[in-house]
Design a protein around this motif. Sequence first.
Motif, PDB file in Angstrom:
ATOM      1  N   UNK A 110       0.842  -1.201   0.000  1.00  0.00           N
ATOM      2  CA  UNK A 110       0.000   0.000   0.000  1.00  0.00           C
ATOM      3  C   UNK A 110       0.877   1.250   0.000  1.00  0.00           C
ATOM      4  N   UNK A 111       1.947   1.204   0.801  1.00  0.00           N
ATOM      5  CA  UNK A 111       2.861   2.344   0.866  1.00  0.00           C
ATOM      6  C   UNK A 111       3.420   2.668  -0.521  1.00  0.00           C
ATOM      7  N   UNK A 112       3.791   1.630  -1.253  1.00  0.00           N
ATOM      8  CA  UNK A 112       4.317   1.845  -2.597  1.00  0.00           C
ATOM      9  C   UNK A 112       3.284   2.531  -3.489  1.00  0.00           C
ATOM     10  N   UNK A 113       2.036   2.063  -3.381  1.00  0.00           N
ATOM     11  CA  UNK A 113       0.973   2.676  -4.169  1.00  0.00           C
ATOM     12  C   UNK A 113       0.822   4.157  -3.846  1.00  0.00           C
ATOM     13  N   UNK A 114       0.951   4.478  -2.567  1.00  0.00           N
ATOM     14  CA  UNK A 114       0.844   5.880  -2.154  1.00  0.00           C
ATOM     15  C   UNK A 114       2.039   6.681  -2.677  1.00  0.00           C
ATOM     16  N   UNK A 115       3.224   6.119  -2.504  1.00  0.00           N
ATOM     17  CA  UNK A 115       4.444   6.805  -2.949  1.00  0.00           C
ATOM     18  C   UNK A 115       4.397   7.096  -4.448  1.00  0.00           C
ATOM     19  N   UNK A 116       3.932   6.114  -5.196  1.00  0.00           N
ATOM     20  CA  UNK A 116       3.933   6.259  -6.646  1.00  0.00           C
ATOM     21  C   UNK A 116       2.722   7.040  -7.142  1.00  0.00           C
ATOM     22  N   UNK A 117       1.874   7.450  -6.230  1.00  0.00           N
ATOM     23  CA  UNK A 117       0.704   8.223  -6.632  1.00  0.00           C
ATOM     24  C   UNK A 117      -0.406   7.383  -7.234  1.00  0.00           C
ATOM     25  N   UNK A 118      -0.292   6.059  -7.123  1.00  0.00           N
ATOM     26  CA  UNK A 118      -1.334   5.193  -7.683  1.00  0.00           C
ATOM     27  C   UNK A 118      -2.563   5.164  -6.767  1.00  0.00           C
ATOM     28  N   UNK A 119      -2.331   5.339  -5.459  1.00  0.00           N
ATOM     29  CA  UNK A 119      -3.448   5.431  -4.512  1.00  0.00           C
ATOM     30  C   UNK A 119      -3.461   6.833  -3.920  1.00  0.00           C
ATOM     31  N   UNK A 120      -4.661   7.311  -3.610  1.00  0.00           N
ATOM     32  CA  UNK A 120      -4.786   8.655  -3.039  1.00  0.00           C
ATOM     33  C   UNK A 120      -5.279   8.581  -1.599  1.00  0.00           C
ATOM     34  N   UNK A 121      -4.529   9.200  -0.710  1.00  0.00           N
ATOM     35  CA  UNK A 121      -4.939   9.245   0.686  1.00  0.00           C
ATOM     36  C   UNK A 121      -6.105  10.202   0.901  1.00  0.00           C
ATOM     37  N   UNK A 122      -6.840   9.966   1.985  1.00  0.00           N
ATOM     38  CA  UNK A 122      -7.857  10.906   2.452  1.00  0.00           C
ATOM     39  C   UNK A 122      -7.561  11.173   3.912  1.00  0.00           C
ATOM     40  N   UNK A 123      -8.187  12.203   4.465  1.00  0.00           N
ATOM     41  CA  UNK A 123      -7.932  12.500   5.891  1.00  0.00           C
ATOM     42  C   UNK A 123      -8.182  11.280   6.783  1.00  0.00           C
ATOM     43  N   UNK A 124      -9.261  10.531   6.486  1.00  0.00           N
ATOM     44  CA  UNK A 124      -9.612   9.410   7.365  1.00  0.00           C
ATOM     45  C   UNK A 124      -9.283   8.066   6.741  1.00  0.00           C
ATOM     46  N   UNK A 125      -8.464   8.079   5.701  1.00  0.00           N
ATOM     47  CA  UNK A 125      -8.222   6.814   5.002  1.00  0.00           C
ATOM     48  C   UNK A 125      -6.794   6.814   4.482  1.00  0.00           C
ATOM     49  N   UNK A 126      -5.881   6.512   5.382  1.00  0.00           N
ATOM     50  CA  UNK A 126      -4.462   6.533   5.050  1.00  0.00           C
ATOM     51  C   UNK A 126      -3.880   5.141   4.950  1.00  0.00           C
ATOM     52  N   UNK A 127      -2.580   5.049   5.124  1.00  0.00           N
ATOM     53  CA  UNK A 127      -1.866   3.778   4.977  1.00  0.00           C
ATOM     54  C   UNK A 127      -2.489   2.655   5.798  1.00  0.00           C
ATOM     55  N   UNK A 128      -2.596   2.880   7.104  1.00  0.00           N
ATOM     56  CA  UNK A 128      -3.097   1.816   7.972  1.00  0.00           C
ATOM     57  C   UNK A 128      -4.525   1.410   7.622  1.00  0.00           C
ATOM     58  N   UNK A 129      -5.348   2.400   7.371  1.00  0.00           N
ATOM     59  CA  UNK A 129      -6.745   2.105   7.056  1.00  0.00           C
ATOM     60  C   UNK A 129      -6.866   1.325   5.747  1.00  0.00           C
ATOM     61  N   UNK A 130      -6.083   1.740   4.774  1.00  0.00           N
ATOM     62  CA  UNK A 130      -6.123   1.036   3.486  1.00  0.00           C
ATOM     63  C   UNK A 130      -5.653  -0.410   3.638  1.00  0.00           C
ATOM     64  N   UNK A 131      -4.580  -0.589   4.388  1.00  0.00           N
ATOM     65  CA  UNK A 131      -4.047  -1.938   4.566  1.00  0.00           C
ATOM     66  C   UNK A 131      -5.051  -2.807   5.337  1.00  0.00           C
ATOM     67  N   UNK A 132      -5.630  -2.228   6.360  1.00  0.00           N
ATOM     68  CA  UNK A 132      -6.623  -2.960   7.152  1.00  0.00           C
ATOM     69  C   UNK A 132      -7.805  -3.407   6.289  1.00  0.00           C
ATOM     70  N   UNK A 133      -8.312  -2.507   5.461  1.00  0.00           N
ATOM     71  CA  UNK A 133      -9.473  -2.877   4.654  1.00  0.00           C
ATOM     72  C   UNK A 133      -9.099  -3.834   3.520  1.00  0.00           C
ATOM     73  N   UNK A 134      -7.877  -3.697   3.007  1.00  0.00           N
ATOM     74  CA  UNK A 134      -7.437  -4.656   1.988  1.00  0.00           C
ATOM     75  C   UNK A 134      -7.354  -6.051   2.599  1.00  0.00           C
TER      76      UNK A 134
END
Lengths: 201, 201
Positions: A137-161
């Motif tokens: 997930x971190x890689x996706x964020x770094x590369x701009x493939x995923x977009x963070x939101x205030x309430x939906x960041x690295x941990x939240x994305x990983x948890x839901x995945x």
Amino acid sequence: MTTLSPRERRHLRTKDAILDAARQIIREQGADGLSIRAIAERIEYSPAALYEYFGSKEEIMAAVCGQGHERLTQAMTAVDPTLPAPEYLMAIGQAYIAFAMQNPEHYLLMFTNPAFAGSPEDIGASDSSFTLLLAAVQRGLDEGAFKERPTYGLMQMAYTAWAIVHGIAMLRLTYLTNYDPFDFDTADREALRSFTSGLKK
Amino acid sequence: MTTLSPRERRHLRTKDAILDAARQIIREQGADGLSIRAIAERIEYSPAALYEYFGSKEEIMAAVCGQGHERLTQAMTAVDPTLPAPEYLMAIGQAYIAFAMQNPEHYLLMFTNPAFAGSPEDIGASDSSFTLLLAAVQRGLDEGAFKERPTYGLMQMAYTAWAIVHGIAMLRLTYLTNYDPFDFDTADREALRSFTSGLKK
DNA sequence: TGTACATCAGTGAACGCGCGTTCACTGATGTAC
DNA sequence: TGTACATCAGTGAACGCGCGTTCACTGATGTAC
């Protein structure tokens, strides 16, 4: 690495035989069917003999769980890390699901048994399969493939995945056995695609 | 509807008390802790008395499961059906998760016990909570809010939508108890949004 | 309203069962000299 | 190479436990006349 004496080798082999027997019993009869006596019968030992190798039934179950976590991590590590982040995330998700389907006894024991759940370390950095997921997930964020939101960041994305692959695995293993109106693997791939594409915006 | 005699009312009340006791025991000690004797102790009856109301322990567990399915369907039915299809789908998903969080004993018994899983009818039209889910997805397709693919149609979408809420519920109930680094409800909402938005293309 | 009887609701003791674990033991394997 | 001894690996019987369920029973409640 020290070489082992014949006696030590034999000890390890018997230990493995015990774990194998335990896994087979869980596979055939569910976790409730697992007993010291059943394991002993299967490897043609007396029940008391198992205490030469493990201190208790719980230790055996913990060992099976440990094996499962190792193999799950291994299966996820085998995924090609050069894939673009979204594809990589999907691929480790598929590897996760495939592991569960191929090792139901491992997977169910790992996630069904209340005794082995819920400690913070399990989800933290020490749990290597979750660490892999976090990195993806971190890689996706770094590369701009995923977009963070205030309430939906690295941990939240990983948890839901994690939740989505876990849900698929559990449903297929516990509720949808003997039910196949369509190809699950294909549907699962589409589900991961759908979810992953949603992470982009 | 015929009126009940005092005797019949009392019978039903006792039956309910048995189910309530069963649910509390599962809540406090897990499904493994459930026994005829434990229920009897809690309602201050002798163990043998329960056989006046249920034929076996299995019947009691089945009754608790039945109650659970009813209440789950009820919770999902309470969602405003006039919402646009994507929002409606998200809302029944959230209601589903909320039910599981508020009734862990129901939810875990329903989905954890091998004895009550896996029959085709459970996922077919007769299972009313899944029917609700199917209808929600169908509406999204009809209204053009969701787009079908050759390998990802109504059934597949409903199945994967179910998987995601099931995964969230199971993870939170069995693996992430005593762990709360962020607000799960918020993350869950984002996950459903992410997944649902992926259904659009 | 009173009486005789049937049904209901609940008890207490016992059943057989499979379980995890312990313990005293024995023969086999390895080690020291 | 042979011998004495320690350790290891495994056995068989027994322990106490909690379990689901059965059964003969009893007092309370309801019903018929």
